[in-house]
Motif scaffolding. Structure first.
Motif, PDB file in Angstrom:
ATOM      1  N   GLU A 175       0.798  -1.242   0.000  1.00  0.00           N
ATOM      2  CA  GLU A 175       0.000   0.000   0.000  1.00  0.00           C
ATOM      3  C   GLU A 175       0.829   1.291   0.000  1.00  0.00           C
ATOM      4  O   GLU A 175       0.621   2.170  -0.814  1.00  0.00           O
ATOM      5  CB  GLU A 175      -0.917  -0.024   1.231  1.00  0.00           C
ATOM      6  CG  GLU A 175      -2.075   0.942   1.157  1.00  0.00           C
ATOM      7  CD  GLU A 175      -3.047   0.572   0.038  1.00  0.00           C
ATOM      8  OE1 GLU A 175      -3.679   1.496  -0.486  1.00  0.00           O
ATOM      9  OE2 GLU A 175      -3.153  -0.609  -0.315  1.00  0.00           O
ATOM     10  N   GLN A 176       1.806   1.362   0.901  1.00  0.00           N
ATOM     11  CA  GLN A 176       2.477   2.657   1.116  1.00  0.00           C
ATOM     12  C   GLN A 176       3.338   3.104  -0.067  1.00  0.00           C
ATOM     13  O   GLN A 176       3.827   4.210  -0.104  1.00  0.00           O
ATOM     14  CB  GLN A 176       3.321   2.621   2.399  1.00  0.00           C
ATOM     15  CG  GLN A 176       4.523   1.699   2.340  1.00  0.00           C
ATOM     16  CD  GLN A 176       4.127   0.267   2.711  1.00  0.00           C
ATOM     17  OE1 GLN A 176       2.956  -0.099   2.701  1.00  0.00           O
ATOM     18  NE2 GLN A 176       5.115  -0.553   3.049  1.00  0.00           N
ATOM     19  N   SER A 177       3.511   2.234  -1.044  1.00  0.00           N
ATOM     20  CA  SER A 177       4.415   2.628  -2.124  1.00  0.00           C
ATOM     21  C   SER A 177       3.755   3.560  -3.150  1.00  0.00           C
ATOM     22  O   SER A 177       4.426   4.154  -3.973  1.00  0.00           O
ATOM     23  CB  SER A 177       4.971   1.397  -2.830  1.00  0.00           C
ATOM     24  OG  SER A 177       3.910   0.721  -3.455  1.00  0.00           O
ATOM     25  N   GLN A 178       2.452   3.752  -3.093  1.00  0.00           N
ATOM     26  CA  GLN A 178       1.760   4.760  -3.911  1.00  0.00           C
ATOM     27  C   GLN A 178       2.078   4.658  -5.392  1.00  0.00           C
ATOM     28  O   GLN A 178       2.332   5.641  -6.056  1.00  0.00           O
ATOM     29  CB  GLN A 178       2.124   6.171  -3.426  1.00  0.00           C
ATOM     30  CG  GLN A 178       1.779   6.397  -1.983  1.00  0.00           C
ATOM     31  CD  GLN A 178       2.439   7.645  -1.444  1.00  0.00           C
ATOM     32  OE1 GLN A 178       3.605   7.918  -1.746  1.00  0.00           O
ATOM     33  NE2 GLN A 178       1.726   8.403  -0.669  1.00  0.00           N
ATOM     34  N   MET A 179       2.038   3.421  -5.902  1.00  0.00           N
ATOM     35  CA  MET A 179       2.408   3.237  -7.300  1.00  0.00           C
ATOM     36  C   MET A 179       1.345   3.717  -8.282  1.00  0.00           C
ATOM     37  O   MET A 179       1.630   4.029  -9.418  1.00  0.00           O
ATOM     38  CB  MET A 179       2.684   1.745  -7.584  1.00  0.00           C
ATOM     39  CG  MET A 179       3.849   1.162  -6.819  1.00  0.00           C
ATOM     40  SD  MET A 179       5.375   2.049  -7.087  1.00  0.00           S
ATOM     41  CE  MET A 179       5.996   1.207  -8.546  1.00  0.00           C
ATOM     42  N   LEU A 180       0.080   3.757  -7.826  1.00  0.00           N
ATOM     43  CA  LEU A 180      -0.982   4.019  -8.783  1.00  0.00           C
ATOM     44  C   LEU A 180      -1.697   5.343  -8.555  1.00  0.00           C
ATOM     45  O   LEU A 180      -2.843   5.514  -8.960  1.00  0.00           O
ATOM     46  CB  LEU A 180      -2.001   2.866  -8.755  1.00  0.00           C
ATOM     47  CG  LEU A 180      -1.583   1.661  -9.608  1.00  0.00           C
ATOM     48  CD1 LEU A 180      -2.416   0.448  -9.274  1.00  0.00           C
ATOM     49  CD2 LEU A 180      -1.717   2.002 -11.088  1.00  0.00           C
ATOM     50  N   THR A 181      -1.028   6.290  -7.928  1.00  0.00           N
ATOM     51  CA  THR A 181      -1.678   7.578  -7.735  1.00  0.00           C
ATOM     52  C   THR A 181      -0.672   8.702  -7.948  1.00  0.00           C
ATOM     53  O   THR A 181       0.518   8.546  -7.732  1.00  0.00           O
ATOM     54  CB  THR A 181      -2.280   7.681  -6.322  1.00  0.00           C
ATOM     55  OG1 THR A 181      -2.724   9.011  -6.127  1.00  0.00           O
ATOM     56  CG2 THR A 181      -1.267   7.321  -5.258  1.00  0.00           C
ATOM     57  N   MET A 182      -1.197   9.831  -8.413  1.00  0.00           N
ATOM     58  CA  MET A 182      -0.338  11.006  -8.565  1.00  0.00           C
ATOM     59  C   MET A 182      -0.038  11.621  -7.203  1.00  0.00           C
ATOM     60  O   MET A 182       0.867  12.431  -7.067  1.00  0.00           O
ATOM     61  CB  MET A 182      -1.039  12.045  -9.449  1.00  0.00           C
ATOM     62  CG  MET A 182      -1.000  11.749 -10.922  1.00  0.00           C
ATOM     63  SD  MET A 182       0.646  11.901 -11.636  1.00  0.00           S
ATOM     64  CE  MET A 182       0.878  13.663 -11.518  1.00  0.00           C
ATOM     65  N   ALA A 183      -0.849  11.275  -6.194  1.00  0.00           N
ATOM     66  CA  ALA A 183      -0.668  11.863  -4.870  1.00  0.00           C
ATOM     67  C   ALA A 183       0.440  11.144  -4.114  1.00  0.00           C
ATOM     68  O   ALA A 183       0.230  10.603  -3.041  1.00  0.00           O
ATOM     69  CB  ALA A 183      -1.979  11.802  -4.101  1.00  0.00           C
ATOM     70  N   SER A 184       1.633  11.130  -4.702  1.00  0.00           N
ATOM     71  CA  SER A 184       2.759  10.468  -4.076  1.00  0.00           C
ATOM     72  C   SER A 184       3.752  11.532  -3.615  1.00  0.00           C
ATOM     73  O   SER A 184       4.216  12.353  -4.410  1.00  0.00           O
ATOM     74  CB  SER A 184       3.406   9.517  -5.081  1.00  0.00           C
ATOM     75  OG  SER A 184       4.769   9.369  -4.827  1.00  0.00           O
ATOM     76  N   ILE A 185       4.050  11.538  -2.311  1.00  0.00           N
ATOM     77  CA  ILE A 185       4.897  12.606  -1.769  1.00  0.00           C
ATOM     78  C   ILE A 185       6.325  12.553  -2.340  1.00  0.00           C
ATOM     79  O   ILE A 185       6.838  13.570  -2.808  1.00  0.00           O
ATOM     80  CB  ILE A 185       4.930  12.549  -0.223  1.00  0.00           C
ATOM     81  CG1 ILE A 185       3.502  12.682   0.326  1.00  0.00           C
ATOM     82  CG2 ILE A 185       5.833  13.627   0.351  1.00  0.00           C
ATOM     83  CD1 ILE A 185       2.896  14.048   0.207  1.00  0.00           C
TER      84      ILE A 185
END
Lengths: 521, 78
Positions: free
Chosen positions: A220-230
């Motif tokens: 989950e925390q890797s944010q591979m599928l969203t532009m909302a990645s810090i």
């Protein structure tokens, strides 16, 4: 893994091909090569060729390797931020390019403009920034190519670093800027073709669904599928700020405006910027993100693109990738080499050493400078490599060293109130304070000053922002306080062609030519 | 004088384009995506890869063809 012979063969084939092409084109031309032709390509390049060449100059080996790495690490936001964050500088450059075209139509380098617009001090400082940019970029490009050749074919790194510049130095020396334009065109088209092949194979062989499922399965925390990645956003911000320096302070981009027709100068950057966007966006999406989605076992994210190429098409994929990479290296290298040559010939040789040099002499010096710098760049890259300076570190840190000149330069072209003093101290203080903030952030946040802590996102970001804020504040502030006004019209007749005497003889033909230009434009 | 007028016109046009594209690329699109925190669905991800693919093809064709068109137009005029 390919054999090292493949590496040598690729270098040999491309070197011989482009040199041969340049010689044939020279023979077919009716006019003789002159110094002005050599360094400005006759100021007659159209939108198509100019934008292809801008794409080539901005497609570094890093564009192919690092963008895929961001896709692999940050997921879909990586490719977007890489592409968007580095394409807007080219778009915005269109604005300053057209101002140079309007205010100094006969200039050869942006430094020539700085020298007439501001005082000697500024000319020297900006020349320092410009040469530093060109030399670092060339070294980076050559080293990037050499390391890639080494890791894919096992070819000796030092041999590669020395042979790569040889391939583009010879044809640039013969044909000047025009030859570099032709080579850029062929290289860009090839890069597009190879990328399309890779993208198609990903669709056909694996399908988007498999990639998507794979990305979903990553924790989950890797944010591979969203532009909302810090981390993606952070990388994007550094990419945006850091790249201003490498476009605005690099003579090779100004050169493409100088070589263009009046009507093509600004549009070429807009079209080039939009078209360039698709290169990192596509390669990083299809090679980097897909590699993560397919769960490829990759140790170093920087190597995701070549490994994916191999995964897709076996050794054919590796060769295709290598060819694409080498073409990116060659055209950027040639662009940088012509830029260095122009700066040295226009701003050192014609300005300080021999202002009355004839066209013939200037042409001879240009060729000598091109050849010696081409050869020297190989050695310099080896030295940098020996000193242990890493590629991605230089890529990220470069902004801090060169971006100080961005705002002063832009103001100089667009704002009549910009002053010599404000610009000089703005650029210098911007760089110095940026370096200080960079070092201090590394020390305070990470407890030590080391290559690792300096390379951290926060240190880089704060350093880069400081450079812009300080240089802009000083340059604008001093301009507002001192209330001087500069008359741009006074510049118009201050720039002269390198071929003055020859032009006096052939004035009649020139006049008919300029009529043609008016009709065409 | 004519070419100067043309340059002024170009300058205005390209300034507008450069700024609006920058706004869209850097603020508008990522801003919306960031605030909503949208996670890509399969359909959206597919569309995203199609976008990357089509953009690549169009940019490639444009870059490959335009110089030749210009070359032939110029040849005709001479």
């Amino acid at each position: 893994m390919l054999s090292s012979t493949t590496g040598y063969l690729i270098l040999l084939i491309f070197g011989v091909f482009f040199t041969g092409l340049t010689i044939i084109m020279q023979k077919r031309r009716k006019e003789k090569m002159t110094a002005e032709q050599f360094s400005t390509a006759g100021r007659s390049v159209g939108i198509g060729l100019a934008s292809a060449s801008i794409i080539a100059a901005w497609t570094w080996a890093a564009t192919l390797m690092m963008s895929s790495s961001t896709g692999f690490k940050y997921g879909i936001s990586g490719p977007y931020w890489y592409a968007a964050g580095a394409c807007i500088q080219v778009l915005l450059f269109a604005i300053v390019a057209i101002h140079l075209k309007r205010k100094a139509p006969m200039a050869h380098t942006f430094l020539e403009f700085v020298g007439k617009r501001f005082d000697k001090k500024n000319h020297k400082l900006m020349m320092g920034f410009a040469l530093m940019t060109n030399i670092i970029v060339t070294a980076m490009v050559i080293l990037g190519g050499a390391i890639a050749l080494n890791s894919l074919t096992g070819m000796n790194v030092y041999a590669a670093a020395f042979l790569i510049p040889l391939t583009f130095t010879i044809y640039t020396m013969i044909g000047g800027l025009k030859a570099s334009f032709i080579a850029d065109y062929l290289n860009t088209v090839m890069i597009f073709v190879i990328l399309t092949i890779f993208a198609t194979v990903v669709y056909v062989k694996f399908g988007v669904d498999t990639v998507y499922e794979g990305l979903k399965a990553i924790p989950e925390q890797s944010q591979m599928l969203t532009m909302a990645s810090i981390p993606g956003l952070f990388f994007g911000m550094i990419n945006i700020i850091g790249n201003f320096g490498t476009v605005f302070v690099d003579q090779s981009y100004w050169q493409r405006a100088i070589a263009s027709k009046d009507s093509a100068a600004s549009k070429a950057y807009i079209y080039g910027g939009i078209a360039w966007f698709s290169i990192p966006f596509a390669i990083a999406t299809f090679m980097g993100v897909s590699a993560a989605g397919l769960g490829l076992n990759i140790g170093d994210p920087d190597a995701s693109a070549p490994l994916m190429a191999q995964h897709l098409l076996g050794s054919v994929g590796s060769i295709l990738f290598l060819v694409m990479l080498f073409m990116a290296v060659m055209s950027t290298g040639a662009a940088e080499l012509t830029a260095i040559t122009n700066i040295i010939v226009t701003d050192i040789y014609r300005k300080s050493i021999n202002p009355k040099a004839s066209g013939q002499q200037t042409l001879k010096i240009s060729r000598i400078v091109t050849l010696s710098f081409g050869l020297a760049m190989g050695l310099l890259s080896i030295l940098l490599f020996k000193a242990g300076i890493g590629l991605s570190f230089v890529y990220m840190a470069m902004g801090i060293f060169v971006s100080g000149a961005v705002i002063p330069l832009t103001l100089g072209l667009m704002w009549k109130k910009a002053t010599s003093t404000g610009n000089f101290y703005g650029a210098l203080t911007g760089m110095v304070s940026g370096i200080i903030v960079w070092l201090v952030t590394a020390q305070v946040r990470y407890g030590e000053i080391s290559v690792a802590s300096l390379g951290e996102l926060h240190s880089m970001l704060f350093g880069n922002v400081t450079v812009f804020v300080v240089s802009g504040f000083i340059a604008i502030g001093h301009g507002l306080i001192s209330k001087q006004e500069f008359d741009f019209d006074s510049l118009k007749d201050q720039f002269h062609s390198f071929d003055e005497e020859q032009e006096a003889e052939t004035k009649v033909t020139k006049e008919s030519e300029s009529k043609d230009v008016l009709v065409n434009g | 004088m004519d070419s100067n007028k043309q340059l002024l016109k170009d300058a205005k046009l390209c300034t507008r384009w450069a700024f609006s594209l920058t706004f869209v690329f850097i603020f508008l699109f990522p801003g919306i995506m960031f605030i909503t925190g949208y996670e890509y669905s399969l359909a959206f991800f597919k569309g995203w890869t199609y976008l990357a693919f089509i953009w690549l093809i169009i940019a490639g064709l444009y870059t490959a063809i335009r110089p030749w068109v210009e070359y032939y137009i110029e040849k005709k005029q001479v």
